[in-house]
Design a protein around this motif. Structure first.
Motif, mmCIF file in Angstrom:
data_model
loop_
_atom_site.group_PDB
_atom_site.id
_atom_site.type_symbol
_atom_site.label_atom_id
_atom_site.label_comp_id
_atom_site.label_asym_id
_atom_site.label_seq_id
_atom_site.Cartn_x
_atom_site.Cartn_y
_atom_site.Cartn_z
ATOM 1 N N LEU A 162 -89.361 -75.242 -8.049
ATOM 2 C CA LEU A 162 -88.347 -75.065 -7.021
ATOM 3 C C LEU A 162 -87.369 -76.223 -7.064
ATOM 4 N N GLU A 163 -86.108 -75.913 -6.824
ATOM 5 C CA GLU A 163 -85.069 -76.940 -6.722
ATOM 6 C C GLU A 163 -84.215 -76.643 -5.492
ATOM 7 N N ALA A 164 -84.161 -77.592 -4.573
ATOM 8 C CA ALA A 164 -83.348 -77.460 -3.373
ATOM 9 C C ALA A 164 -82.171 -78.410 -3.474
ATOM 10 N N GLY A 165 -80.997 -77.941 -3.047
ATOM 11 C CA GLY A 165 -79.802 -78.771 -3.155
ATOM 12 C C GLY A 165 -78.913 -78.647 -1.939
ATOM 13 N N LEU A 166 -78.182 -79.708 -1.681
ATOM 14 C CA LEU A 166 -77.198 -79.749 -0.601
ATOM 15 C C LEU A 166 -75.899 -80.285 -1.175
ATOM 16 N N SER A 167 -74.803 -79.560 -0.951
ATOM 17 C CA SER A 167 -73.502 -79.954 -1.465
ATOM 18 C C SER A 167 -72.566 -80.248 -0.310
ATOM 19 N N THR A 168 -71.868 -81.388 -0.381
ATOM 20 C CA THR A 168 -70.885 -81.778 0.619
ATOM 21 C C THR A 168 -69.682 -82.376 -0.093
ATOM 22 N N PRO A 169 -68.553 -82.536 0.591
ATOM 23 C CA PRO A 169 -67.415 -83.228 -0.034
ATOM 24 C C PRO A 169 -67.729 -84.669 -0.419
ATOM 25 N N ALA A 170 -68.787 -85.263 0.161
ATOM 26 C CA ALA A 170 -69.144 -86.649 -0.146
ATOM 27 C C ALA A 170 -70.146 -86.759 -1.289
ATOM 28 N N GLY A 171 -70.562 -85.655 -1.904
ATOM 29 C CA GLY A 171 -71.527 -85.699 -2.990
ATOM 30 C C GLY A 171 -72.535 -84.582 -2.847
ATOM 31 N N PHE A 172 -73.585 -84.636 -3.665
ATOM 32 C CA PHE A 172 -74.610 -83.596 -3.604
ATOM 33 C C PHE A 172 -75.985 -84.242 -3.775
ATOM 34 N N GLY A 173 -76.966 -83.596 -3.153
ATOM 35 C CA GLY A 173 -78.351 -84.038 -3.266
ATOM 36 C C GLY A 173 -79.221 -82.922 -3.784
ATOM 37 N N THR A 174 -80.219 -83.263 -4.601
ATOM 38 C CA THR A 174 -81.146 -82.280 -5.146
ATOM 39 C C THR A 174 -82.561 -82.834 -5.077
ATOM 40 N N SER A 175 -83.521 -81.928 -4.981
ATOM 41 C CA SER A 175 -84.930 -82.303 -5.026
ATOM 42 C C SER A 175 -85.687 -81.165 -5.684
ATOM 43 N N THR A 176 -86.567 -81.498 -6.632
ATOM 44 C CA THR A 176 -87.316 -80.489 -7.371
ATOM 45 C C THR A 176 -88.807 -80.653 -7.094
ATOM 46 N N PHE A 177 -89.516 -79.507 -7.107
ATOM 47 C CA PHE A 177 -90.937 -79.484 -6.787
ATOM 48 C C PHE A 177 -91.654 -78.570 -7.774
#
Length: 773
Positions: A162-177
Motif C-alpha cells: 500500500l502507498e498513501a499520499g498527500l499532495s499540496t501546493p507546498a509539496g507532497f508526502g508519501t508512506s508505503t506499507f
C-alpha cells in the motif's frame, strides 16, 4: 559624383520620420555642400527592405547612416568616431568590415553588398515545448494498492503493498506499507515515509523522512531517515545540464537552415543573411555526426558536416550539482519498520569547470568513521570520457585508501569501457555493515558493436578480488539480430574463468504476431543440463482491454503456467495458474488506486505521477483525451485523469461531437502542469443552454400578446414573445419561473423541463397566471 535622384529632406528635426507624401524629388548634378541628407530605398544583398532610410552623403561620395539603421539592418557597428550632423550621430558605411555600398541612381536606392563578416551574429534557439508552467495545484490525496492472493494445496496467503499520499501546493508526502497474512506469522510493516518539496526555480528537491543517498563517484547508496537536499534537474525537463556543442555557419542571403543528426532531421529554421550559430544544439549523447544544410530561396545548398561527442556525465561550465544528507542509517529494511542505526553526515558536490572537465568532492562523517575523496571526469572527443577518483578513510579499522580509473566511449557502431578500482584492506565507507569489506580490486572491460541489419554484439569481462570470497572472473557475451518476417533472434553465453569454470549458453527466438502479441521459444544449457521454453503472450493495451500469457518450460525447473490479464479505468487484474513439481498453485492479483480531489473520491489505476480532476459541466459519457489519446470518460460531468507528466505542459482535450447540441463550449483544449504527485482541477467552460420553445396562454385561453417579454425569476435576461404566444428561452432548469410583461401588465408562468427533452423541445400551452396591472 554623377547625378543622383535624391529625395531631399527639409529642416533637420529630432526624429527619423519618413518624407511626406508628394515631397519634391530633385535631380542633383553634383553635391556642392559638404554634407547632404537624402531619403533612399535600401537593398541588402539583393533584398529590398520595406522601409527607406535617411542617408548623409559627403562631397566625396561617402555615405553615413545612424546606429539605429545599422542595427535594423543587422550590420556591425564600425569602431570609428561617428559624424555629428544636425544633432545626430552617423557612421560611415565604408568603415564596416566586409561591406560594399553604392547609390543606384535609377532606383534612388542605397545598395549594400555584405559578406558574412559584415553582419551581426544570429542565434538560433531550439524551440522548447511549454514546460514548467507550474500550476500551484490543489490539495488532494491518493492510495495505491498491489494485492496478491495465492492458494496452493490448501494453504492460502495474502500479500499487499500500500502507498498513501498527500499532495499540496507546498509539496507532497508519501508512506508505503507491506502486509502479509496466511502461512506463517502475519505482519504489517512500514517501508518508507517522506515529505518532499521541489523548487523548480533553483532546480532543487528537499526531502524529510526516508530516502536513499546519492553515492557520487566512489560511495555507496544507503537507505536512511533524515533530511536530503540537493539539485534535481528533472524538475526542469527543458533544461539540459551537460554541455552541448555550438554549431556555426554563414548565409550570404536569407536562407533556411536544416540540422540533421545522424541523418535524422532535428531542427529547421529560417535565418537572415550573415553568420549564425545554434547554441546547445539538440544532439543525443555519445558520438555521431551532425550536418548543417543551408538552402537559399533559389534552392542553392551549402552543406557542412562535422563529428561531435556528447557525454551526460559532464556538467555545463559553472553549473553545480550537489546533494547534502544528514540522518540515521536504515537497517533491516522490509524486515523491521523502525530500525535505524548511527547518525551520519554526507555531501557530494560536482561542478563543471569547463565543457570538457567536471570535478567532484564527497565527504562522509560518522561517529567512528571519516571518509573524503575527489573525482574528475574529462572529455577527449576523439577518445571518450576519462574518469578518475580517489578517497581516504579513517575508522576503527585504521587508515584506508581507494583509487579508480576508467575510460568510456559511447558511439555508433562501436562502444567500449574499461574501469579499474583498487581499495586497501582498511578502507571504510558509508553503508558498510560491520563485517563488510570493500573489494580490494575490481577490473571491468566491456564492448559492443552495432552492425545495423547484421545485428549487434556485446562482450564483457569482470574480475573481482574479495578477501572473503577470493577471486572471481566472469566472461559474458551476446548477439541479437532482427530477421525478415518480424523475427528476432538473440544468443548469449556466460563463462567463469578459473575455479569450477561453470558456463551457461542459450538462445531465444521471438516472433511478433501483432502490435501486442508475441510468440517466443528459448533454449539454454549449463553444467546441470539443458532446458527449453515456449510462450505465447498478448500484452495489456495502454487503455482498457485484455491480455494473456501461456508458457511451458522443461528441464530441472519444469513448469507450465497460464495467466489472464484485465485492465480497465480503475485497475489492473490478473488470474494465474502455475503447475510445478506435481503441485498447482493459483494466484489472483489486483492493482489500482483511489484518488481524492475536490472533496470527492475516485477509483482509478495506480497513481505514479501527477493527476487531475476534469469537469465538463454535468454531462455523462464525454471522452477525455490526454495528448490526443482517450484516457477517461465523464460520469455526472467528472472524470479523473492520471499519468500526467510532472513539470510539463499536459494537453487535455474534449471533442464537440461528444456534447449535446444545446451545450455552449468556451474551450476544447486546456493545458495543465503540476509537480510530482501533484493534484489539479481542470474545469472546461461548458454549460447547457437548455433552450425550449414555450407556448404561453393567458387565463382566458388567449395567447400571450406578441411583443411581451419574459424575464427569469432572479435573472436579468429577457426573451421576446412572438405570434401565437410563442417564445424561445434559454437557461432552463428542471423547474423555472418567468415573469411576463406587456403594456403595463404582468403575470407568472411556470415551466417544467421534460425528461429526455431533446435539443429543442416545445413546451405548452402554459398558463400565465396572476395577471396584474
Amino acid at each position: 559624383m554623377s547625378s543622383v535622384m535624391l529625395a531631399m529632406s527639409g529642416p533637420a528635426t529630432a526624429d527619423d520620420s519618413l518624407p511626406a507624401a508628394g515631397a519634391a524629388v530633385l535631380t542633383v548634378p553634383r553635391l556642392r555642400a559638404p554634407y547632404v541628407e537624402a531619403w533612399l530605398a535600401v537593398r541588402i544583398n539583393g533584398s529590398l527592405l520595406d522601409m527607406p532610410a535617411r542617408v548623409v552623403l559627403d562631397d566625396g561620395g561617402r555615405a553615413f547612416v545612424t546606429a539605429t539603421d545599422l542595427s535594423r539592418w543587422r550590420l556591425r557597428l564600425p569602431q570609428v568616431p561617428p559624424l555629428a550632423f544636425k544633432g545626430k550621430e552617423y557612421f560611415p558605411l565604408d568603415a564596416v568590415p566586409g561591406l560594399d555600398h553604392r547609390i543606384d541612381e535609377r532606383e534612388q536606392a542605397l545598395v549594400l553588398e555584405g559578406r558574412p563578416e559584415a553582419f551581426a551574429l544570429t542565434t538560433i534557439a531550439p524551440r522548447r515545448a511549454g514546460l514548467n508552467v507550474n500550476d500551484p495545484g490543489a490539495v488532494g490525496g491518493f492510495l495505491n494498492y498491489d494485492l496478491l492472493a495465492v492458494s496452493q494445496e490448501g494453504r492460502h496467503t495474502f500479500d499487499g503493498l500500500l502507498e498513501a499520499g498527500l499532495s499540496t501546493p507546498a509539496g507532497f508526502g508519501t508512506s508505503t506499507f507491506l502486509g502479509h497474512a496466511g502461512e506463517g506469522p502475519g505482519r504489517f510493516l512500514r517501508l518508507e515515509t517522506a515529505w518532499t518539496r521541489d523548487d523548480t526555480e533553483a532546480y532543487t528537491t528537499t526531502t524529510f523522512g526516508d530516502s536513499v543517498s546519492r553515492p557520487g563517484a566512489w560511495g555507496r547508496a544507503v537507505r536512511f531517515g533524515g533530511m536530503q537536499w540537493g539539485t534535481n534537474f528533472a524538475t526542469r525537463p527543458d533544461f539540459v545540464p551537460f554541455p552541448l556543442p555550438t554549431l556555426r555557419g554563414e548565409a550570404a542571403v536569407p536562407s533556411t537552415v536544416d540540422l540533421y543528426v545522424d541523418n535524422a532531421l532535428r531542427m529547421s529554421r529560417s535565418v537572415p543573411y550573415g553568420p549564425f550559430e545554434i547554441p546547445r544544439a539538440p544532439l543525443i549523447t555519445g558520438d555521431g555526426q551532425v550536418r548543417l544544410v543551408v538552402r537559399d530561396v533559389m534552392g542553392k545548398e551549402v552543406v557542412v558536416t562535422q563529428p561531435y561527442y556528447v557525454s551526460s556525465s559532464l556538467l555545463q561550465p559553472g553549473l553545480h550539482d550537489y546533494t547534502y544528507e544528514a540522518g540515521f542509517q536504515r537497517r533491516r529494511f522490509a524486515a523491521q519498520s523502525n530500525d535505524y542505526g548511527g547518525f551520519f553526515l554526507a555531501g557530494t558536490h560536482r561542478k563543471g569547470l569547463s565543457e570538457q572537465l567536471t570535478a567532484e568532492f564527497r565527504g562522509e562523517l560518522l561517529e567512528k568513521q571519516q571518509t573524503a575523496g575527489i573525482a574528475a571526469t574529462y572529455l577527449i572527443p576523439s577518445l571518450g570520457v576519462i574518469s578518475a577518483a580517489t578517497a581516504a578513510s579513517h575508522s576503527e579499522l585504521g587508515e584506508g585508501g581507494f583509487l579508480s580509473l576508467g575510460i568510456e566511449r559511447q558511439g555508433r557502431p562501436l562502444s567500449f569501457g574499461v574501469e579499474a578500482r583498487r581499495a586497501t584492506p582498511r578502507f571504510a565507507q558509508l553503508g558498510g555493515a560491520p563485517d563488510y569489506r570493500v573489494p580490494t580490486g575490481v577490473q571491468i572491460a566491456r564492448a559492443s558493436f552495432a552492425a545495423g541489419r547484421a545485428g549487434s554484439f556485446f562482450v564483457s569481462y569482470l574480475r573481482q578480488t574479495d578477501r572473503a570470497l577470493g577471486e572471481t572472473k566472469l566472461l559474458t557475451s551476446g548477439y541479437a539480430v532482427s530477421l525478415p518476417g518480424n523475427v528476432h533472434l538473440s544468443l548469449f553465453g556466460l563463462r567463469t574463468l578459473g575455479g569450477d569454470r561453470s558456463y551457461s549458453i542459450g538462445l531465444n527466438v521471438t516472433y511478433v504476431l501483432g502490435a501486442q502479441t508475441t510468440a517466443s521459444a528459448g533454449w539454454n544449457r549449463d553444467a546441470s543440463g539443458s532446458a527449453s521454453s515456449l510462450q505465447l503472450q498478448q500484452s495489456l493495451p495502454p487503455g482498457s482491454g485484455l491480455g494473456y500469457r501461456v508458457a511451458a518450460e522443461s528441464g530441472a525447473n519444469a513448469r507450465t503456467n497460464a495467466a489472464l490479464l484485465l485492465r480497465n479505468e480503475v485497475g489492473t487484474y490478473s488470474l494465474e495458474a502455475v503447475r510445478s513439481a506435481g503441485s498447482t498453485s493459483y494466484r489472483v492479483g489486483a492493482s489500482g488506486g483511489v484518488a481524492i480531489v475536490d472533496g470527492k473520491a475516485y477509483p482509478t489505476r495506480r497513481i505514479d505521477d501527477a493527476f487531475a480532476l476534469v469537469q465538463v459541466g454535468d454531462y455523462d459519457d464525454v471522452d477525455i483525451y490526454l495528448d490526443n489519446q482517450p484516457v477517461a470518460r465523464t460520469r455526472e460531468g467528472y472524470a479523473l485523469v492520471t499519468g500526467l507528466r510532472p513539470y510539463q505542459s499536459n494537453s487535455i482535450t474534449i471533442r464537440p461531437e461528444d456534447l449535446p447540441l444545446d451545450a455552449e463550449v468556451g474551450a476544447l483544449r486546456m493545458s495543465l502542469s503540476l509537480s510530482r504527485h501533484g493534484a489539479g482541477v481542470v474545469r472546461f467552460p461548458v454549460r447547457a443552454v437548455r433552450g425550449a420553445l414555450l407556448r404561453i396562454v393567458l387565463e382566458d385561453g388567449s395567447p400571450l400578446p406578441a411583443g411581451a417579454t419574459l424575464t427569469p425569476q432572479g435573472g436579468t435576461d429577457t426573451f421576446p414573445v412572438g405570434l401565437r404566444g410563442e417564445a424561445y428561452v434559454k437557461g432552463l432548469g428542471k423547474e423555472s419561473r418567468f415573469e411576463a410583461r406587456w403594456k403595463g401588465r404582468s403575470c407568472m408562468v411556470e415551466v417544467t423541463m421534460p425528461k429526455n427533452a431533446g435539443p429543442l423541445p416545445v413546451i405548452g400551452p402554459l398558463t400565465c397566471s396572476g395577471t396584474r396591472i
